[in-house]
Design a protein around this motif. Structure first.
Motif, PDB file in Angstrom:
ATOM      1  N   ALA A  91       0.851  -1.209   0.000  1.00 41.36           N
ATOM      2  CA  ALA A  91       0.000   0.000   0.000  1.00 41.36           C
ATOM      3  C   ALA A  91       0.877   1.247   0.000  1.00 41.36           C
ATOM      4  CB  ALA A  91      -0.922  -0.011   1.214  1.00 41.36           C
ATOM      5  N   LYS A  92       1.937   1.190   0.790  1.00 40.47           N
ATOM      6  CA  LYS A  92       2.874   2.315   0.842  1.00 40.47           C
ATOM      7  C   LYS A  92       3.535   2.519  -0.524  1.00 40.47           C
ATOM      8  CE  LYS A  92       7.074   1.594   2.080  1.00 40.47           C
ATOM      9  NZ  LYS A  92       8.271   1.188   2.832  1.00 40.47           N
ATOM     10  N   HIS A  93       3.991   1.408  -1.127  1.00 34.21           N
ATOM     11  CA  HIS A  93       4.604   1.496  -2.453  1.00 34.21           C
ATOM     12  C   HIS A  93       3.670   2.171  -3.444  1.00 34.21           C
ATOM     13  CE1 HIS A  93       7.681  -2.019  -1.890  1.00 34.21           C
ATOM     14  NE2 HIS A  93       8.037  -0.908  -1.279  1.00 34.21           N
ATOM     15  N   ALA A  94       2.405   1.730  -3.428  1.00 36.87           N
ATOM     16  CA  ALA A  94       1.441   2.251  -4.389  1.00 36.87           C
ATOM     17  C   ALA A  94       1.236   3.751  -4.174  1.00 36.87           C
ATOM     18  CB  ALA A  94       0.116   1.494  -4.260  1.00 36.87           C
ATOM     19  N   LEU A  95       1.118   4.134  -2.900  1.00 42.08           N
ATOM     20  CA  LEU A  95       0.914   5.561  -2.607  1.00 42.08           C
ATOM     21  C   LEU A  95       2.134   6.400  -2.999  1.00 42.08           C
ATOM     22  CD1 LEU A  95      -0.920   5.326   0.826  1.00 42.08           C
ATOM     23  CD2 LEU A  95      -1.847   6.370  -1.268  1.00 42.08           C
ATOM     24  N   LEU A  96       3.326   5.908  -2.681  1.00 45.46           N
ATOM     25  CA  LEU A  96       4.538   6.670  -3.018  1.00 45.46           C
ATOM     26  C   LEU A  96       4.721   6.750  -4.529  1.00 45.46           C
ATOM     27  CD1 LEU A  96       7.031   5.320  -0.303  1.00 45.46           C
ATOM     28  CD2 LEU A  96       5.914   7.557  -0.352  1.00 45.46           C
ATOM     29  N   TYR A  97       4.402   5.646  -5.197  1.00 43.17           N
ATOM     30  CA  TYR A  97       4.500   5.619  -6.651  1.00 43.17           C
ATOM     31  C   TYR A  97       3.527   6.627  -7.265  1.00 43.17           C
ATOM     32  CZ  TYR A  97       3.303   4.070 -11.375  1.00 43.17           C
ATOM     33  OH  TYR A  97       3.009   4.039 -12.712  1.00 43.17           O
ATOM     34  N   ARG A  98       2.295   6.615  -6.751  1.00 39.98           N
ATOM     35  CA  ARG A  98       1.278   7.525  -7.279  1.00 39.98           C
ATOM     36  C   ARG A  98       1.671   8.980  -7.032  1.00 39.98           C
ATOM     37  NH1 ARG A  98      -1.599   8.773  -9.627  1.00 39.98           N
ATOM     38  NH2 ARG A  98      -3.488   9.313  -8.483  1.00 39.98           N
ATOM     39  N   HIS A  99       2.316   9.218  -5.919  1.00 37.01           N
ATOM     40  CA  HIS A  99       2.773  10.562  -5.598  1.00 37.01           C
ATOM     41  C   HIS A  99       3.855  11.002  -6.577  1.00 37.01           C
ATOM     42  CE1 HIS A  99       3.332  14.017  -3.017  1.00 37.01           C
ATOM     43  NE2 HIS A  99       4.638  13.793  -2.998  1.00 37.01           N
ATOM     44  N   ALA A 100       4.734  10.065  -6.920  1.00 36.26           N
ATOM     45  CA  ALA A 100       5.863  10.392  -7.814  1.00 36.26           C
ATOM     46  C   ALA A 100       5.441  10.424  -9.274  1.00 36.26           C
ATOM     47  CB  ALA A 100       6.989   9.385  -7.602  1.00 36.26           C
ATOM     48  N   VAL A 101       4.460   9.596  -9.624  1.00 35.11           N
ATOM     49  CA  VAL A 101       4.007   9.526 -11.020  1.00 35.11           C
ATOM     50  C   VAL A 101       2.495   9.799 -11.044  1.00 35.11           C
ATOM     51  CG1 VAL A 101       3.964   8.094 -13.120  1.00 35.11           C
ATOM     52  CG2 VAL A 101       5.779   7.762 -11.408  1.00 35.11           C
ATOM     53  N   PRO A 102       2.105  11.074 -11.100  1.00 36.59           N
ATOM     54  CA  PRO A 102       0.684  11.417 -10.961  1.00 36.59           C
ATOM     55  C   PRO A 102      -0.225  10.763 -12.012  1.00 36.59           C
ATOM     56  CG  PRO A 102       2.069  13.376 -10.750  1.00 36.59           C
ATOM     57  CD  PRO A 102       2.968  12.270 -11.193  1.00 36.59           C
ATOM     58  N   ASP A 103       0.294  10.510 -13.205  1.00 36.93           N
ATOM     59  CA  ASP A 103      -0.570   9.862 -14.197  1.00 36.93           C
ATOM     60  C   ASP A 103      -0.386   8.340 -14.210  1.00 36.93           C
ATOM     61  OD1 ASP A 103       2.016  10.030 -15.140  1.00 36.93           O
ATOM     62  OD2 ASP A 103       1.401  10.230 -17.258  1.00 36.93           O
ATOM     63  N   GLY A 104       0.350   7.845 -13.257  1.00 39.05           N
ATOM     64  CA  GLY A 104       0.593   6.394 -13.190  1.00 39.05           C
ATOM     65  C   GLY A 104      -0.573   5.661 -12.550  1.00 39.05           C
ATOM     66  N   GLU A 105      -0.568   4.346 -12.766  1.00 39.86           N
ATOM     67  CA  GLU A 105      -1.649   3.521 -12.234  1.00 39.86           C
ATOM     68  C   GLU A 105      -1.036   2.323 -11.506  1.00 39.86           C
ATOM     69  OE1 GLU A 105      -5.463   1.016 -14.036  1.00 39.86           O
ATOM     70  OE2 GLU A 105      -3.885   1.764 -15.365  1.00 39.86           O
ATOM     71  N   ALA A 106      -1.551   2.054 -10.322  1.00 37.98           N
ATOM     72  CA  ALA A 106      -1.058   0.913  -9.545  1.00 37.98           C
ATOM     73  C   ALA A 106      -2.145  -0.150  -9.459  1.00 37.98           C
ATOM     74  CB  ALA A 106      -0.655   1.355  -8.143  1.00 37.98           C
ATOM     75  N   VAL A 107      -1.778  -1.389  -9.748  1.00 36.30           N
ATOM     76  CA  VAL A 107      -2.724  -2.499  -9.639  1.00 36.30           C
ATOM     77  C   VAL A 107      -2.153  -3.476  -8.622  1.00 36.30           C
ATOM     78  CG1 VAL A 107      -3.890  -4.375 -10.873  1.00 36.30           C
ATOM     79  CG2 VAL A 107      -3.399  -2.211 -12.054  1.00 36.30           C
ATOM     80  N   ILE A 108      -2.950  -3.842  -7.636  1.00 41.86           N
ATOM     81  CA  ILE A 108      -2.455  -4.699  -6.555  1.00 41.86           C
ATOM     82  C   ILE A 108      -3.251  -5.994  -6.505  1.00 41.86           C
ATOM     83  CG2 ILE A 108      -2.109  -4.900  -4.056  1.00 41.86           C
ATOM     84  CD1 ILE A 108      -1.927  -1.797  -3.992  1.00 41.86           C
ATOM     85  N   PHE A 109      -2.559  -7.113  -6.720  1.00 42.09           N
ATOM     86  CA  PHE A 109      -3.185  -8.420  -6.520  1.00 42.09           C
ATOM     87  C   PHE A 109      -3.008  -8.804  -5.055  1.00 42.09           C
ATOM     88  CE2 PHE A 109      -2.698  -8.795 -11.123  1.00 42.09           C
ATOM     89  CZ  PHE A 109      -3.821  -9.540 -11.481  1.00 42.09           C
ATOM     90  N   TYR A 110      -4.106  -9.091  -4.394  1.00 42.19           N
ATOM     91  CA  TYR A 110      -4.002  -9.481  -2.983  1.00 42.19           C
ATOM     92  C   TYR A 110      -4.918 -10.660  -2.705  1.00 42.19           C
ATOM     93  CZ  TYR A 110      -8.606  -7.455  -2.073  1.00 42.19           C
ATOM     94  OH  TYR A 110      -9.957  -7.199  -2.086  1.00 42.19           O
ATOM     95  N   ILE A 111      -4.604 -11.414  -1.656  1.00 38.02           N
ATOM     96  CA  ILE A 111      -5.492 -12.510  -1.245  1.00 38.02           C
ATOM     97  C   ILE A 111      -6.436 -11.993  -0.154  1.00 38.02           C
ATOM     98  CG2 ILE A 111      -5.663 -14.907  -0.500  1.00 38.02           C
ATOM     99  CD1 ILE A 111      -2.824 -15.380  -1.293  1.00 38.02           C
ATOM    100  N   ASP A 112      -5.821 -11.462   0.904  1.00 38.82           N
ATOM    101  CA  ASP A 112      -6.566 -10.773   1.953  1.00 38.82           C
ATOM    102  C   ASP A 112      -5.727  -9.562   2.332  1.00 38.82           C
ATOM    103  OD1 ASP A 112      -8.601 -12.931   2.703  1.00 38.82           O
ATOM    104  OD2 ASP A 112      -6.691 -13.977   3.007  1.00 38.82           O
ATOM    105  N   ILE A 113      -6.335  -8.588   2.938  1.00 37.58           N
ATOM    106  CA  ILE A 113      -5.557  -7.465   3.455  1.00 37.58           C
ATOM    107  C   ILE A 113      -5.431  -7.623   4.960  1.00 37.58           C
ATOM    108  CG2 ILE A 113      -5.511  -4.955   3.818  1.00 37.58           C
ATOM    109  CD1 ILE A 113      -4.869  -5.747   0.967  1.00 37.58           C
ATOM    110  N   ARG A 114      -4.205  -7.662   5.400  1.00 38.30           N
ATOM    111  CA  ARG A 114      -3.964  -7.813   6.836  1.00 38.30           C
ATOM    112  C   ARG A 114      -3.316  -6.534   7.345  1.00 38.30           C
ATOM    113  NH1 ARG A 114      -2.486 -14.248   7.099  1.00 38.30           N
ATOM    114  NH2 ARG A 114      -4.609 -14.841   6.571  1.00 38.30           N
ATOM    115  N   ALA A 115      -4.084  -5.772   8.079  1.00 39.21           N
ATOM    116  CA  ALA A 115      -3.625  -4.452   8.503  1.00 39.21           C
ATOM    117  C   ALA A 115      -3.953  -4.276   9.980  1.00 39.21           C
ATOM    118  CB  ALA A 115      -4.296  -3.370   7.666  1.00 39.21           C
ATOM    119  N   GLY A 116      -3.335  -5.140  10.817  1.00 37.53           N
ATOM    120  CA  GLY A 116      -3.703  -5.185  12.225  1.00 37.53           C
ATOM    121  C   GLY A 116      -3.040  -4.155  13.116  1.00 37.53           C
ATOM    122  N   GLY A 117      -2.044  -3.445  12.610  1.00 42.55           N
ATOM    123  CA  GLY A 117      -1.302  -2.536  13.493  1.00 42.55           C
ATOM    124  C   GLY A 117      -2.018  -1.217  13.736  1.00 42.55           C
ATOM    125  N   LYS A 118      -1.422  -0.440  14.612  1.00 36.99           N
ATOM    126  CA  LYS A 118      -1.999   0.856  14.969  1.00 36.99           C
ATOM    127  C   LYS A 118      -1.919   1.803  13.772  1.00 36.99           C
ATOM    128  CE  LYS A 118      -1.613   3.987  18.900  1.00 36.99           C
ATOM    129  NZ  LYS A 118      -0.782   4.270  20.063  1.00 36.99           N
TER     130      LYS A 118
END
Lengths: 151, 652
Positions: free
Chosen positions: B412-439
């Motif tokens: 998620a961080k990669h996608a956000l940083l990439y989008r920030h650096a390349v405004p016309d870029g597109e990120a596609v993420i294949f995931y099985i489940d999202i595990r985001a248990g931290g604070k």
């Protein structure tokens, strides 16, 4: 279990090393892996502490099978106790065979602290095997041996 | 020996034992035992009132021994021994009958489980009957702590121990402190710059008066015991004197040899003489012996010719130093699953299929592209980046079974940083489940999913392949059931986290265990998460299991606290359950002396064996070898074992 009453239920003693096999048995418990209740565990520090005399005593006192559980080769908490156990048990099995006792009654297994499933499988398989091997003939042939007099 | 008066205390453990074992029947059966003077059963023996029952009974019934039929001794033996001690009973006269892990939790038939519980308890009564009261062996200890691994976990642990006033040796295999955290661009979920928060800690560790940093060094052997370990550390030659090197970098300019940069994950090359990154600690160049044209015999020496301060010394040799340490913290960290093992994704074959750490380097302002997003093959800015999560994780059939825990977040961080650096870029993420248990993690993921040019596709990518100029990712969107074929300019694999390849050998040298996936094993997964099963050796960080930076730092501090509590003690104690020699029986053959793995046994002036109780670990190897029975383990003599066998086989 309906067939329990007519089936031969072997008596098995397991000498489990504190660091690996006993902990593996603990993990089997924590993981609720069920296995037959025929085995009475005795915790020892190391598989290398299990003397031939101890195994023979168990057979003499009516054990149909004796299991010795140790750490995997190279992983012994005490450096090399398991290698010594391996040699000792191999020799003992040969001696048993020569005395007409089925060497399958004595088994040495490496079970690590993370191998709860292996502990379960081992107990199930060993119990089955001893069931096939049958009741131990040893106690009758040594019937006149007196009770343990040591204190 | 006086007539034994054993107390037996049967625990219900709520329903954990009671559900399958009739604890009253166990207590009743034991009450008929001739050596048993008192029995009791209770809901939770380990609770305060439970322990109170034991304390009161010791006093009221003048008990000479106690058996607690409850859980594994690994769990509560110390608890009950302490309780007995408070009531004036020697703690070594307390034993635990494990009727939970070895009985109630693994059997279903109540009658059978009850019978087995009775037998198990009887074996321990038999043992404790012949136990002797013992006093722990007191041993002195040194005041130094060894920390293995100079990543963020090791740095944190070293700083905490050093701040308490104890000496620390911080050993790092690589040429600099920092570990993988130094390679990261930003960190989730706060997006603060990784190096900006890490490098001050590196400097603090290096400058701390109580910390000795040994980089380019490896622990090659450990002997001794808690409080007095002796660590053999090999200091590999860097061929550069760090005190003289002024970081001018002239050496690297003239060096003719290039190899792939480990720090930049092979995206660019470095010279044979190099500094992994500018803020490296120690701030010195290192000459990589394997990449150099030749140190012995000296063939090139271009670097030495241009080195003005004369820092380069081709005569450096590996050096083995021995250090005495009381405690050891193992923080060896992780490595990523090799992409070459992910042939289905073109890992290792297709230049534009990279792993997460490579993308970190591409994102990093200090990276090979200066933070500009350029793909490895042709340096073009990728307009569509496909991220594949769980690459090699959560796939027991083909790869690792475990979840690597940080990939959902860093993708998620990669996608956000990439989008920030390349405004016309597109990120596609294949995931099985999202595990985001931290604070703050779930909020961070939400932030990523709300970006209109970040597309989350639920499903696993099946294949990545080249089709002419195209880079194609195949997969299934399991929410819509559609097959997906998507063109990518760059594919980033969130490869599985594995223990560092050096972990197994080191664990072996330290005699601590590794679990099924190779991660360092903790003494108890919940209650002793930073201890190994070997006293005085602690584990922390991603080498113990995949974890993020906050958890790694917390574990580093936890391990440090454990080490400090050991270092701060006046003396340490050693178990007295060790070997004794009956001199009247010993024939002086010396077999035990040769067999002892700890050199604890020797032949004394009288020609008989003698045991050094401080060195003896109580394995009993000598007991098995002794032809006369002179060598016996205290409180686990042959006579006791024979007694236990007798009752283990007796009918109930």
């Amino acid at each position: 279990m309906s067939d329990r009453t007519d089936r031969f239920e072997p008596k098995i003693v397991a000498f489990l090393c504190r660091w690996c096999s006993y902990a593996g048995a603990d993990l089997a418990g924590v993981s609720r892996l069920s296995y037959p209740p025929n085995v009475i565990p005795i915790r020892v520090n190391c598989s290398g502490r299990v003397t031939a005399g101890i195994v023979l005593r168990a057979l003499e006192r009516g054990a149909d099978g004796v299991l010795i559980g140790g750490c995997h080769p190279g992983d012994c908490h005490y450096v090399s106790g398991n290698y010594k156990a391996r040699r000792r048990i191999a020799l003992l099995r040969r001696a048993l065979e020569e005395s007409g006792i089925d060497p399958r009654r004595v088994r040495l297994e490496w079970i690590s602290a993370s191998e709860g499933m292996k502990f379960q499988r081992t107990i199930a398989a060993f119990t089955d095997e001893i069931r096939t091997v049958g009741r131990s003939p040893v106690p009758e042939t040594t019937a006149e041996v007196g009770a343990d007099a040591e204190g | 020996m006086p007539t034994p008066r054993i107390g037996v205390f049967v625990c219900h453990c709520g329903l954990n034992i009671e559900r399958t074992v009739d604890t009253r029947a166990v207590a009743e059966a034991l009450s008929r035992h001739p050596a048993v003077a008192h029995v009791a059963d209770y809901d939770y023996m380990c609770s305060d009132p439970g322990q109170g029952l034991i304390r009161e009974a010791i006093d009221a019934h003048r008990l000479t021994g106690v058996v607690v039929a409850a859980c594994s001794p690994a769990m509560h033996e110390p608890t009950f021994r302490r309780a007995a001690e408070e009531a004036g009973l020697n703690p070594y006269l307390v034993e635990m009958a494990n009727i939970r892990e070895h009985c109630s939790w693994v059997h279903h038939d109540r009658a059978e489980a009850t019978r087995k519980a009775i037998v198990i308890t009887r074996t321990l009564v038999e043992k404790v009957k012949r136990n002797h009261p013992l006093e722990p062996v007191e041993i002195d200890h040194v005041d130094q702590c060894l920390v293995i691994g100079g990543g963020i976990t090791g740095i944190q642990a070293a700083l905490d121990v050093a701040e308490s006033g104890f000496q620390v040796i911080l050993v790092e295999k690589g040429p600099s402190l920092g570990g993988h955290m130094a390679q990261l661009s930003e960190t989730f979920p706060t997006l603060d710059c990784s190096q900006c928060i890490l490098t001050p800690k590196m400097v603090e560790a290096a400058r701390h008066p109580n910390i000795r940093v040994m980089t380019y060094s490896e622990v090659v052997g450990v002997s001794g015991y808690v409080g007095n370990y002796v660590a053999k550390i090999r200091k590999n030659p860097t061929y550069v004197d760090p005190d003289k090197c002024n970081l001018c970098g002239e050496c690297a300019v003239v060096c003719p040899q290039s190899v792939k940069s480990e720090f930049d994950r092979g995206l660019v090359e470095r010279k044979a003489i190099y500094i992994p990154f500018q803020q490296a600690i120690p701030s010195s160049y290192t000459l990589d012996e394997d990449a150099c044209l030749g140190i012995r015999p000296l063939r090139c020496s271009e670097c030495a010719k241009v080195c003005e301060p004369g820092a380069i010394d081709f005569d450096m040799r590996p050096e083995i130093v021995e250090e005495e340490v009381a405690a050891i913290i193992v923080a060896t960290g992780y490595e990523l699953y090799s992409p070459t093992r992910l042939g289905e994704y073109g890992g290792g074959e297709i230049a534009d299929v990279i792993d997460g750490l490579q993308f970190e380097r591409i994102l990093s302002a200090s990276g090979p592209t200066g933070g500009a997003i350029r793909r490895p093959s042709d340096g073009r800015t990728p307009k569509r980046v496909v991220f594949v999560q769980c690459a090699g994780s959560r796939d027991p059939e083909n790869h690792n079974a475990h979840c690597s825990r940080v990939c959902c977040m860093y993708t998620a961080k990669h996608a956000l940083l990439y989008r920030h650096a390349v405004p016309d870029g597109e990120a596609v993420i294949f995931y099985i489940d999202i595990r985001a248990g931290g604070k703050g993690y779930e909020e961070f993921i939400q932030h990523a999913t709300e970006d209109e040019r970040i597309l989350y596709l639920r499903g696993k990518a099946a294949r990545v392949y080249r089709d002419g100029d195209r880079l194609v990712v195949w997969g299934v969107d399991t929410l819509s059931g559609r097959r997906i074929e998507i063109d990518a300019d760059l594919v980033v694999l969130a490869t599985s986290i594995e223990p560092h390849p050096s972990t197994a050998a080191l664990a072996k040298a330290l005699k601590i265990g590794c679990g099924s996936e190779g991660f360092l094993k903790e003494a108890h997964p919940k209650l002793r998460p930073v201890e190994s099963l070997t006293a005085g050796i602690f584990v922390a960080g991603a080498g113990q299991g995949p974890k993020d930076i906050p958890d790694a730092v917390a574990q580093g501090s936890g391990a440090a606290a454990k080490a400090i509590s050991l270092l701060a003690r006046e003396t340490l104690t050693h178990s007295p359950e060790v070997v004794t020699i009956d001199e009247s029986v010993c024939g002086g053959c010396g077999v035990c002396v040769a067999m002892c793995p700890y050199s604890a046994l020797s032949r004394n002036g009288a020609g008989v064996a003698e045991c050094n109780e401080v060195l003896c670990e109580g394995c009993g190897t000598c007991v098995s070898a002794c032809p006369t029975g002179a060598a016996q383990l205290r409180n686990m003599t042959d006579a006791q074992v024979r007694g236990m066998i007798e009752v283990a086989l007796a009918d109930v």
